[in-house]
Design an enzyme around this catalytic site. Structure first.
Site, short mmCIF file in Angstrom:
data_model
loop_
_atom_site.label_atom_id
_atom_site.label_comp_id
_atom_site.label_asym_id
_atom_site.label_seq_id
_atom_site.Cartn_x
_atom_site.Cartn_y
_atom_site.Cartn_z
CB CYS A 1 -0.50 0.44 1.15
SG CYS A 1 -1.49 1.40 1.78
CB CYS B 1 0.87 1.88 4.25
SG CYS B 1 -1.32 1.23 3.83
#
Lengths: 108, 308
Positions: A33, A36
């Site tokens: 991600c 993230c």
């Protein structure tokens, strides 16, 4: 409290988060991600400056599917702020450092 | 010249901001880049970029912007995590209000870009993060073996729908017209993908679910006016973007949609204020166009400062 971000898992979630003494932030993330990865350094930084107010933890959702599923997480990054075992606040997606500071100062 | 904190303040750390920063740092301007969250901009959520020249195999959004950031820093660009609250451009020296202080500068490059638009349908906010998403690379893996809906018809919608089929067993791509706007190569891939079913001439009207997340959506055919329901576990919304320009104030002219109007030198209606990237009024919003804008904006700012 300890400086830095503690890596937690399905096994110790209850002990480290739900039964923790003070407020706890959990950063639900995964290596695939992008946002993230981007938000990681902000949280690391905050754990240095606000580590005495809240415990900073992170949970890899790939390795630990049970906890994110329990909280209905279907988007990451999701940050959940726990207080006395209950969800006090929750943020989905990228967030500014000042917004995070505001939340932490409100709940702690 | 009056004493000011900076020659140039760049607002926004996506491809446009980082490129402007690179040029300004190499021009040895006294420059700072302000980013409210993390550098990279919208493309950090893009799994794979195939139309940015120089990377024949493609590159992930986060890697590409990571490199841009590294390159600008190598030439001394200072990047600060700060959110701009407002601008005061009424005098020659511009003032920028941050959370804890006000800084002054001769020039500003606005590179704050845009964010995904929302539809405003029932359930969209309630289920955000619980099945409603605009980031396939972030959230796709949560939909392993699931059925999902995607809304849109542009490059992002089509490319991300294709990406979703790595995880989902079925993707309903809901599009309000009877043809896609996405580039032909993406259309070809979507048509060839048997997990993608395009629902033409239709709009999303509602997202419904339980505590655990999204369970179904309602759609309406814009031609027949028929409404129907689809059982889905997730709903991805890619219906264009809106500019992040709330802090601008009234001095800087924008178009009907809030995008900043500039001339061919990237100059806005306020002397010394320039704009680059997705946040400006432009017929095309790509990384390639954003960095082109930014190079022009940086050089324009440099010329402006030289002539003060």
């Amino acid at each position: 409290m300890v400086e830095g971000v503690l890596e937690i898992n399905d096994g110790n979630f209850e002990a480290e988060v739900l039964k923790a003494d003070g407020p706890v932030m959990v950063d639900f993330w995964a290596p695939w991600c992008g946002p993230c990865k981007a938000i990681g350094p902000i949280i690391e930084e905050l754990s240095g400056s606000l580590g005495d107010k809240i415990k900073f933890t992170k949970c890899n959702v790939d390795d630990n599917p049970a906890t994110p599923s329990k909280y209905g997480i279907r988007s990451i990054p999701t940050l959940i702020f726990f207080k006395n075992g209950a969800v006090a606040d929750q943020i989905v997606g990228l967030v500014t450092k000042s917004k995070l500071e505001e939340i932490i100062n409100t709940i702690s | 010249m009056q004493n000011v904190d900076y020659d140039l303040v760049i607002i926004g750390g996506g491809p446009a901001g980082l490129t402007a920063g690179l040029y300004a740092a190499r021009a040895r301007l006294n420059v700072v880049l302000l980013e409210k969250s993390v550098t990279g901009g919208q493309i950090i959520v893009t799994d794979w970029i195939e139309n940015y020249p120089g990377f024949p195999e493609g590159i992930s959004g986060i890697d590409l912007t990571g490199r841009m950031s590294e390159q600008a820093k190598r030439f001394g660009l200072e990047i600060e995590t700060e959110e701009v609250l407002s601008l005061d451009c009424s005098n020659k020296v511009k003032k920028i209000e941050l959370g804890d202080r006000t800084i002054s500068t001769h020039t500003i490059i606005i590179a704050t870009g845009a964010s995904p638009s929302t539809l405003g349908v029932p359930g969209e906010d309630d289920f955000y993060g619980k099945g409603v998403s605009s980031c396939a690379t972030c959230d796709g893996p949560f939909f392993s073996g699931a059925v999902v809906a995607a809304v849109g018809g542009g490059d992002t919608a089509v490319q991300e729908s294709i990406f979703l089929t790595k995880f989902a067993k079925k993707v309903f791509l809901i599009h309000r017209r009877n043809e896609l706007r996405a580039s032909k190569i993406l259309q070809e891939r979507a048509f060839a993908n048997d997990k993608i079913e395009i629902v033409w001439d239709s709009v999303l009207t509602g997202i419904y679910g339980a505590k655990t997340g999204v369970t179904n959506i309602t759609i309406k055919n814009v031609k027949t006016k028929d409404t129907s329901e689809l059982a889905v576990d997730g709903c991805f919304i890619w219906v264009g973007i809106q500019p992040d320009s709330g802090f601008l104030g009234d001095d800087i002219k924008v178009d009907d949609y809030g995008f900043i109007i500039v001339n061919d030198r990237m100059a806005t209606s306020v002397p010394g204020v320039f704009a680059a990237g997705d946040g400006r009024s432009t017929p095309l919003r790509q990384i390639a166009t954003a960095i082109g804008d930014a190079a022009i904006a940086a050089v324009s700012a440099e010329h402006y400062i030289e002539n003060l």
